[in-house]
Design an enzyme around this catalytic site. Sequence first.
Site, short mmCIF file in Angstrom:
data_model
loop_
_atom_site.label_atom_id
_atom_site.label_comp_id
_atom_site.label_asym_id
_atom_site.label_seq_id
_atom_site.Cartn_x
_atom_site.Cartn_y
_atom_site.Cartn_z
N CYS A 1 0.84 -1.20 0.00
CA CYS A 1 0.00 0.00 0.00
C CYS A 1 0.87 1.25 0.00
CB CYS A 1 -0.92 -0.03 1.23
SG CYS A 1 -1.76 1.52 1.55
N CYS B 1 -0.03 3.93 2.56
CA CYS B 1 0.42 3.53 3.90
C CYS B 1 1.86 3.97 4.15
CB CYS B 1 0.33 2.02 4.06
SG CYS B 1 -1.34 1.34 3.98
#
Length: 309
Positions: free
Chosen positions: A61, A64
């Site tokens: 991700c 993230c």
Amino acid sequence: MQIVDPRSGAPLSSEPQASSPQSQADPSAYIVDIDMSNFQQVVLEGSMQTPVLLDCWAPWCEPCKNLMPVLEKLAREYQGAFVLAKLNIDENQEIAAQLGIRSVPDVKLILQGQLYDQFQGALPEGQIREWLGQYLQPPAEAPASPEEQARAALEAGDAATARALYEQLVQQHPEHHDYQIDLAGALLAEGRPEDAKALLDNLPPEHRDAPKARGVRASLAFREEAPDDQALAALGDRDDSEAQFQRALRQVADGDYEAGLEALLALMKRDRAYGEDAARQTLLRVFDALGAEHPLTVTYRRKLFALLY
């Protein structure tokens, strides 16, 4: 440091114990990787005493990866006022399923074993600070966020620094189009109106026509309409309505908003019919450029209302 309910202002838990010198010096005391072996102890039991910010993330991700350094920075600033618990959902799928994680990043505020608030997505640092500030008193000497640094640079006349900061924010958060509008404003302040216009024109339609973008466009328009130095000098000592209006335009284009607003208001009192009510219409455009919450907008909108009614 207490955690409070932002709706009532009442404390939600007793005052936690002051962090020890060791916890202040060692971030590992309040930045913790979570798995099945310590979830109960850190998140459920630990949140009975200290708020826990549970950051659910995944290695694949990209948002993230942008968010985690910001959360870690804030955890170090708060020095144990909350625990940052980082959960890799790929390695802890059972916990992720129990928490109902459907997308990452997913950040949850846990208090006394219960979910109290949450947000999804890689929010910018300034927004996370505001979100945390609803529940925890910020550190006394918290550094300025990049947004605050950029605004301060603009106020100080350092458009180049503001532009560089907004460029970084745009790169880090391309989905937050307000940063692109802020960057356009900094480019305009730096004397690059064509670049500012191009950036605004490339925004999605719903952001291109938003109030904030309209404000920057209004500033662009004032720069195009205002008389240049030669035209301003040619006005000489003229004190007719046209000269008064042109000087007000130049004041607004130069960023001397209060003087420009005062001059436009004076022109309305003197010659309301000038330019088919040009002074009032220009006042409204300046309000649009400054934004509805700007102190000058509030003050001069009140003065305009008093003059009209």
